[in-house]
Design an enzyme around this catalytic site. Structure first.
Site, short mmCIF file in Angstrom:
data_model
loop_
_atom_site.label_atom_id
_atom_site.label_comp_id
_atom_site.label_asym_id
_atom_site.label_seq_id
_atom_site.Cartn_x
_atom_site.Cartn_y
_atom_site.Cartn_z
N ARG A 203 1.89 -11.49 10.15
CA ARG A 203 3.25 -10.97 10.39
C ARG A 203 4.29 -11.96 9.89
O ARG A 203 5.46 -11.62 9.72
CB ARG A 203 3.52 -10.73 11.88
CG ARG A 203 2.63 -9.74 12.62
CD ARG A 203 2.47 -8.44 11.93
NE ARG A 203 1.29 -8.45 11.08
CZ ARG A 203 1.09 -7.60 10.07
NH1 ARG A 203 1.99 -6.69 9.77
NH2 ARG A 203 -0.01 -7.66 9.34
N ASP B 88 -3.62 7.49 5.04
CA ASP B 88 -3.14 6.13 5.25
C ASP B 88 -3.80 5.53 6.50
O ASP B 88 -4.27 6.27 7.38
CB ASP B 88 -1.61 6.17 5.44
CG ASP B 88 -0.97 4.80 5.32
OD1 ASP B 88 -1.63 3.86 4.85
OD2 ASP B 88 0.21 4.68 5.70
N GLU B 89 -3.82 4.21 6.60
CA GLU B 89 -4.35 3.48 7.76
C GLU B 89 -5.74 4.00 8.17
O GLU B 89 -6.03 4.26 9.34
CB GLU B 89 -3.38 3.60 8.96
CG GLU B 89 -1.97 3.12 8.69
CD GLU B 89 -1.85 1.60 8.59
OE1 GLU B 89 -2.89 0.92 8.60
OE2 GLU B 89 -0.71 1.11 8.50
N LYS C 223 0.82 -1.22 0.00
CA LYS C 223 0.00 0.00 0.00
C LYS C 223 0.85 1.27 0.00
O LYS C 223 0.49 2.26 -0.65
CB LYS C 223 -0.97 0.01 1.17
CG LYS C 223 -0.33 0.17 2.53
CD LYS C 223 -1.39 0.23 3.63
CE LYS C 223 -0.76 0.29 5.00
NZ LYS C 223 0.07 1.48 5.24
N THR C 224 2.00 1.24 0.68
CA THR C 224 2.86 2.43 0.69
C THR C 224 3.36 2.72 -0.72
O THR C 224 3.40 3.87 -1.15
CB THR C 224 4.06 2.21 1.65
OG1 THR C 224 3.56 1.91 2.95
CG2 THR C 224 4.92 3.46 1.73
N GLN D 96 -7.58 -5.40 9.63
CA GLN D 96 -6.54 -5.07 10.59
C GLN D 96 -6.96 -3.90 11.50
O GLN D 96 -6.12 -3.21 12.06
CB GLN D 96 -5.23 -4.72 9.87
CG GLN D 96 -4.64 -5.88 9.10
CD GLN D 96 -3.24 -5.58 8.60
OE1 GLN D 96 -2.28 -5.47 9.36
NE2 GLN D 96 -3.11 -5.45 7.29
#
Length: 587
Positions: free
Chosen positions: A553, A215-216, A36-37, A246
């Protein structure tokens, strides 16, 4: 597109589709490890290089300064209108225009320690306040995130505790004004007040920042959502990025409903899905999907891996938590020739669970780093209780005495008669009984409010200390064992220097990180999902998302462990495998 095709280099088809779309509102649902970044950075480059948008008209809002620094580094030379957090952007706006609503340009920002000190002072001045300062601060912060003022708080909440908090809330705001100070929550709520009261100021920023990237987005609270909506309302060029699988911070005010609010407030929103994962093996992603697919209140992405099928997820049922810790140690020792220690992580639901893993690592000489937390026996509440116990054994221990006295004059006065009685006869009681009598005589546990998430975690740590106490009938042996463990801590720190040890952390702290080998321990009913969530469907879904975060993770190896019997809070109880495993077919 042909003008600068380098903007799209290295993007997969889904990423490219999200980058190409630059007009109108959009939601990018970005799965774990889906890049996504990269998409955000390339979208900015596309706006500037292909659509000739002025960099100063673009802002990127992140949740941490670390994320903002990463964005700046990856974007390179282009100087955008703003890259940073909600709070720092609002602080900048209030410095310039805050005088319009009575906020002086020279205001100071109170951090959590400043806030707590002020609350404690006000509680000390007020009569008969039953709530703890940390709980009062938690309730005030929650109210501000919901844009509930001190006056509205009094109208909305009618119970006795809320009436107490409303009183302190009003005094707290009065003191902040007197001190020309704001807290972090004020930065957002007062900027929204400024925009609402002075539309010309809002219009100025709408014209300046025509393209907004957040973002987020799954972690935004109500105030952050309202701010985003106001800023993007004129040109509708708002892009929000997130993975609702998430969303794990509802206790901080994060509102998973902001996704639907956005689609309602921006009716022509385009939806993009990033489902290609660049982190984990397909076996890990398949298990993650089987877990998260049970949730019904948010979009679920089915991730596919760029990597091979990989190792099977390992499920291990231990007899006890000691055997569970030994299994983790043995597997790390088996794999350590393939991966450095820093590429291993042990994740757990509550901080109290770290003790048994820490002690296993210390015993077998495995270096570790406790991320975002304090070593078990160094935690404030543990040191407090140990100070009382040390003083009973050794009345000359001035360090312990000073610590106990600092816990309150009245508490010390209540403790003294018990202390005088016990200092020569402590051998007649078990360590657990002595601990219980300390709590009874001092009312130490009243320092913590179970409704406050931070206080609840402290109470869990104290219960875990009680579990240790049960293993030692003799108080001196108990204190000696703890002293030995603490000495091993320092040796372990030497080995783990430079962050090269195995990472130990809660599932919440693991968000945004990745490791070659991940152990998720204690996957049992009452731990994961946590006992506080069992009667609430929405909280159960959040617990499932938390498990999903832990699973995703892992890059190569994933271990899920649970026990048949677990010694918790002073008692050995039968443990039940988590429903999350049964639902996913691992029953």
């Amino acid at each position: 597109m042909a003008k600068n095709s380098r903007v799209f280099r290295g993007l997969n088809a889904q990423q490219k589709e999200a980058v190409v779309s630059i007009s109108g509102p959009s939601i990018i649902l970005a799965g774990a490890g889906s890049g996504k970044t990269r998409v955000l950075v390339h979208k900015v480059q596309n706006l500037i290089k292909n659509r000739h948008v002025s960099p100063s008209a673009i802002i990127m809002i992140t949740f941490t300064n670390k994320a903002a620094s990463e964005m700046k580094e990856r974007i390179g030379q282009e100087k955008l209108g703003y890259i940073g957090t909600f709070h720092s952007l609002c602080a900048r706006i209030l410095r310039i225009h805050g005088e319009k609503i009575g906020v002086p340009g020279h205001y100071t920002i109170y951090d959590e320690a400043d806030q707590l000190a002020l609350i404690k002072k006000l509680v000390g001045q007020a009569a008969k306040v039953q709530s703890t300062p940390s709980y009062i601060l938690y309730r005030i912060s929650t109210a501000k995130n919901e844009l509930i003022t001190a006056q509205k708080f009094d109208e909305i909440f009618a119970d006795r505790f809320s009436k107490e908090i409303a009183k302190i809330y009003k005094l707290y705001q009065k003191e902040l004004r007197k001190n020309s100070a704001l807290d972090f929550d004020d930065l957002l709520s007062l900027t929204i007040e400024l925009f609402s009261t002075f539309p010309d100021v809002l219009r100025r920023y709408q014209e300046r920042y025509k393209y907004i990237l957040v973002d987020e987005f799954q972690d935004t609270n109500h105030a952050q959502y309202v701010f985003t909506k106001m800023l993007g309302a004129r040109y509708n060029n708002a892009t929000v990025v997130g993975d609702f699988s998430q969303s794990i911070y509802s206790w901080r005010g994060a509102d998973i409903g902001n996704l639907e609010k956005f689609r309602k407030d921006f009716p022509k929103t385009k939806l993009f899905y990033l489902e290609k994962n660049y982190r984990s093996s397909q076996n890990i992603l398949n298990f993650a999907y089987r877990v998260i697919a049970q949730n019904k209140t948010h979009p679920i992405l089915q991730l596919t891996s760029e990597n091979m099928l990989g190792e099977q997820v390992v499920f291990f049922e231990a007899e006890t938590e000691e055997q569970e810790g030994l299994f983790v140690v043995e597997e790390i020792e088996r794999l350590k020739n393939h991966f450095p220690y820093k590429m291993f992580a042990v994740l757990y639901r509550t901080n109290a669970q770290s003790r048994i893993i820490e002690e296993a690592f210390l015993h077998y000489g495995i270096p570790y780093v406790l991320v975002g937390g304090t070593r078990f026996y160094e935690r404030k509440e543990i040191k407090d209780v140990l100070a009382y116990m040390r003083l009973i054994v050794n009345p000359a221990d001035q360090v312990a005495k000073d610590r106990v006295i600092k816990l309150g004059k009245k508490r010390w006065e209540r403790f003294q008669p018990f202390y005088e009685k016990m200092k020569n006869s402590y051998a007649t009681l078990s360590t657990e009984e002595i601990m219980e009598k300390i709590f009874e005589s001092t009312q130490y546990l009243n320092l913590y409010n179970p409704s406050d998430p931070e206080d609840f975690a402290r109470l869990e740590n104290i219960k875990e200390l009680k579990s240790v106490a049960v293993s030692f009938s003799n108080l001196i042996e108990f204190l000696e064992q703890i002293a030995l463990v603490e000495s091993e801590y320092f040796e372990g720190e030497k080995k783990a220097r430079g962050h090269h040890g195995v990472k130990l952390m809660t599932l919440h702290q693991a968000k945004g990180l990745e490791f070659d080998c991940v152990f998720i321990v204690g996957v049992e009913e009452g731990l994961l999902p946590h006992s506080r969530s069992l009667d609430d469907y929405l909280q159960l879904e959040e617990e499932r998302r938390l498990f999903y975060v832990g699973i995703t993770r892992a890059r190569k190896y994933l271990y899920i462990t649970y026990t048949k019997r677990r010694f918790m809070f002073g008692r050995r109880n039968y443990a039940m495998k988590s429903r999350f495993l049964l639902e996913s077919g691992e029953g």
